[in-house]
Design an enzyme around this catalytic site. Structure first.
Site, mmCIF file in Angstrom:
data_model
loop_
_atom_site.group_PDB
_atom_site.id
_atom_site.type_symbol
_atom_site.label_atom_id
_atom_site.label_comp_id
_atom_site.label_asym_id
_atom_site.label_seq_id
_atom_site.Cartn_x
_atom_site.Cartn_y
_atom_site.Cartn_z
ATOM 1 N N HIS A 330 5.279 -7.956 -2.080
ATOM 2 C CA HIS A 330 5.584 -6.955 -3.094
ATOM 3 C C HIS A 330 6.133 -7.653 -4.319
ATOM 4 O O HIS A 330 6.768 -8.711 -4.228
ATOM 5 C CB HIS A 330 6.597 -5.936 -2.553
ATOM 6 C CG HIS A 330 6.775 -4.741 -3.424
ATOM 7 N ND1 HIS A 330 7.686 -4.707 -4.450
ATOM 8 C CD2 HIS A 330 6.145 -3.539 -3.438
ATOM 9 C CE1 HIS A 330 7.609 -3.543 -5.061
ATOM 10 N NE2 HIS A 330 6.678 -2.810 -4.473
ATOM 11 N N ASP A 389 2.353 0.216 1.846
ATOM 12 C CA ASP A 389 0.909 0.394 1.977
ATOM 13 C C ASP A 389 0.372 -0.174 3.277
ATOM 14 O O ASP A 389 -0.715 0.201 3.730
ATOM 15 C CB ASP A 389 0.180 -0.284 0.806
ATOM 16 C CG ASP A 389 0.425 0.423 -0.505
ATOM 17 O OD1 ASP A 389 0.384 1.659 -0.513
ATOM 18 O OD2 ASP A 389 0.675 -0.244 -1.515
#
Length: 457
Positions: A330, A389
Site C-alpha cells: 500500500h 483489496d
C-alpha cells in the site's frame, strides 16, 4: 472504411511510436529536479497538499523526531474505524447509514437522528421517470463503471439546479447520488447481462432496507439473502467509504471541485479515477491472479510451489507480467492495513458458511509468504502488507456478486467519502488546485515547411 474509428491502423501505430519516443522523460531528471513522482517521496511519504477534518490514515509514529512505521490505523472524523465497526456490529446494526452520517456531518447520530437519516436516504432511492429504460438499457457497457459515469452525467440533464454549487443544493445532490449509486450499478449490470442473452430482472429497492440489504435484494433474481451476508457486505462498504484526501479518486474530487464545476461532473471524474486497476480495480486483479495460481498449482497447501509462483510474478514471468503481487502493499501502510485486519475475521466466517475454507487458507498462505518474498527480491524503502483489496474480491465472489460489479461496489461505498470531500472543498478552499510541471525540453527555432526533415526515418 466504416469502422476505422475503432481500429489501430498502421498510421496510428506510427504516430504512437513517435509519441512514445518523444514523450519519455528520463528517470534521472526526476531526481535532478527533486520531483516527487506520484506526489510521493522515495519513502512513500505524500506531498502535503491540503488539510481535512474528514479522515486520517495513520501508519507512522514520531519517535525522537523520526518517523517510525507502526500498525496502521484509520480514523473517520477522529474515530478509530475499529471502534466504529465494533460498535455497530456488537449492537447488531448495519453501519453504512450511521457512518455515512458521521462522514457527512462530523458527528455520530443519535438514535432519532439515524432513523430520520435512514428515511431521508430511503426516499431518495429513485431515478427520473423512465431513466432505466431510456438511459441504462441503451448501449449497455461490459464495464459498469462506464455505465455509472454515463448515468451520472445524464442525471445532470434532469436536474434544473445542476450548476448550483450552494452547500444546501450540493448536499441534496450528494444524498441523491449516495442513494442512487446501488441502483445505477446493479441495473447497469442487469442491462449488460441481458444484452449478452440472459434474462432481465429489475427489482425496485425497498425504503426500509439498509444499503447492503438493497444491493443483494436488487441483484439476486430470487431477492433472497441471509442477514450475515448483508452484514459482511455492509462491513465491506463501511471499510471502503473513505481513506483520506490523498487517495487518487478523493484527490480528483477535490481538484475538480476546486474548478467550480457541478457535482455530476465531479463524481464522474472520481469514478474515472477509481476505475483504474491501480486504484479501485485492484480487487479484480487479485481475483484474476488467484484464478491463474489455482490453475497452475494443484496442491493449495504446497507452500514451496506457491512461493515459486509468487517469485515468478515478481520477476515478470507469470500472470500479467507486471511484476506485481496484487493486494499486497500500500502507498501509505507498511506494517498493516487496518481495513484488511478487520475484514479478515469476517472473511473466514463467510468462507466457512460457504464451504470455501480451502480457498481461504490459500489466501492466508499467500498473505504470509508474499511480503517476505517481496522484501527479499526487491530493494524496498518500506514494508509491505495485505491491503483491503486482497480479500474484498474473494468476499464479493462468495456473496455471488459478478466480477463486473467489484469496482462499482467500491464506488457505492466511496461516493460517501467523495461527497464529504466535495463539501469540505467548497466550504474551505478558495483557490483552484494547480500544481507545477517543469519543462525539460530544449528551446528551438521555428523551421519553415521547406526546410523540415522527417525525423522518424
Amino acid at each position: 472504411m466504416k469502422d476505422v474509428i475503432f481500429q489501430v491502423t498502421p498510421q496510428v501505430r506510427k504516430l504512437a511510436a513517435i509519441c512514445t519516443s518523444r514523450d519519455k522523460v528520463p528517470v534521472e531528471l526526476y531526481r535532478q529536479y527533486d520531483v516527487k513522482r506520484g506526489l510521493r517521496d522515495l519513502n512513500g511519504k505524500g506531498v502535503l497538499a491540503g488539510l481535512t477534518n474528514i479522515s486520517e490514515v495513520h501508519a507512522k509514529d514520531i519517535i525522537n523526531g523520526e518517523e517510525v512505521p507502526c500498525e496502521g490505523r484509520l480514523f473517520y472524523r477522529g474515530y478509530d474505524v475499529r471502534e466504529l465497526t465494533d460498535g455497530f456490529l456488537s449492537e447488531g446494526r448495519y453501519g453504512f447509514e450511521e457512518v455515512t452520517y458521521l462522514l457527512l456531518f462530523g458527528e455520530l447520530p443519535t438514535k432519532e437522528q439515524l432513523e430520520e437519516f435512514k428515511v431521508e436516504l430511503g426516499q431518495r432511492r429513485s431515478l427520473p421517470h423512465n431513466f432505466c429504460r431510456d438511459v441504462i438499457m441503451k448501449a449497455p457497457s461490459k464495464d459498469i463503471m462506464i455505465s455509472l459515469a454515463k448515468s451520472i452525467l445524464t442525471i445532470y440533464s434532469y436536474d434544473v439546479e445542476a450548476e448550483n454549487t450552494s452547500i444546501p443544493n450540493v448536499m441534496r445532490q450528494c444524498l441523491n447520488l449516495i442513494s442512487q449509486f446501488p441502483m445505477l450499478a446493479v441495473y447497469s449490470y442487469n442491462a449488460y447481462y441481458h444484452s449478452i442473452g440472459n434474462s432481465l430482472h429489475i427489482h425496485p429497492p425497498k425504503e426500509e432496507f439498509s444499503m447492503a440489504e438493497n444491493i443483494l435484494y436488487m441483484l439476486r433474481p430470487d431477492k433472497q439473502f441471509t442477514p450475515f451476508e448483508a452484514a459482511v457486505l455492509d462491513l465491506a462498504l463501511v471499510l471502503h467509504m473513505e481513506h483520506g484526501g490523498g487517495n487518487n479518486s478523493s484527490f480528483t474530487t477535490r481538484v475538480v471541485t476546486s474548478s467550480g464545476t457541478d457535482t455530476y461532473s465531479v463524481m464522474a471524474a472520481a469514478l474515472a479515477s477509481l476505475k483504474g486497476p491501480r486504484h479501485g480495480g485492484a480487487n479484480i486483479k487479485v481475483m484474476q491472479m488467484f484464478d491463474d495460481l489455482k490453475g497452475k498449482i494443484s496442491d493449495w497447501k504446497d507452500e514451496e510451489a506457491i512461493a515459486d509462483y509468487l517469485l515468478r510474478i515478481l520477476r515478470k514471468e507469470e500472470f500479467d507480467r507486471s511484476g506485481l503481487i496484487y493486494g499486497i502493499g500500500h502507498a501509505v501502510y507498511s506494517i498493516s492495513d487496518p481495513r484488511a485486519d478487520i475484514f479478515k475475521n469476517f472473511v473466514g466466517k463467510l468462507a466457512t458458511e460457504k464451504g470455501q475454507e480451502k480457498e481461504f487458507e490459500l489466501y492466508t498462505i499467500v498473505e504470509r509468504l508474499a511480503p517476505k518474498l517481496i522484501g527479499e527480491e526487491r530493494k524496498i524503502y518500506k514494508g509491505v502488507n495485505a491491503n483491503v483489496d486482497f480479500y474484498s474480491g474473494f468476499v464479493y465472489r462468495m456473496l455471488e456478486l459478478p466480477l463486473e460489479l467489484y469496482t462499482p461496489m467500491f464506488a457505492v461505498a466511496r461516493i460517501v467519502g467523495w461527497s464529504a470531500h466535495r463539501l469540505e472543498e467548497l466550504v474551505s478552499a478558495e483557490k483552484i488546485i494547480r500544481p507545477a510541471y517543469r519543462s525539460v525540453h530544449d528551446r528551438r527555432e521555428y523551421e519553415a515547411m521547406e526546410g523540415r526533415e522527417d525525423q522518424t526515418k
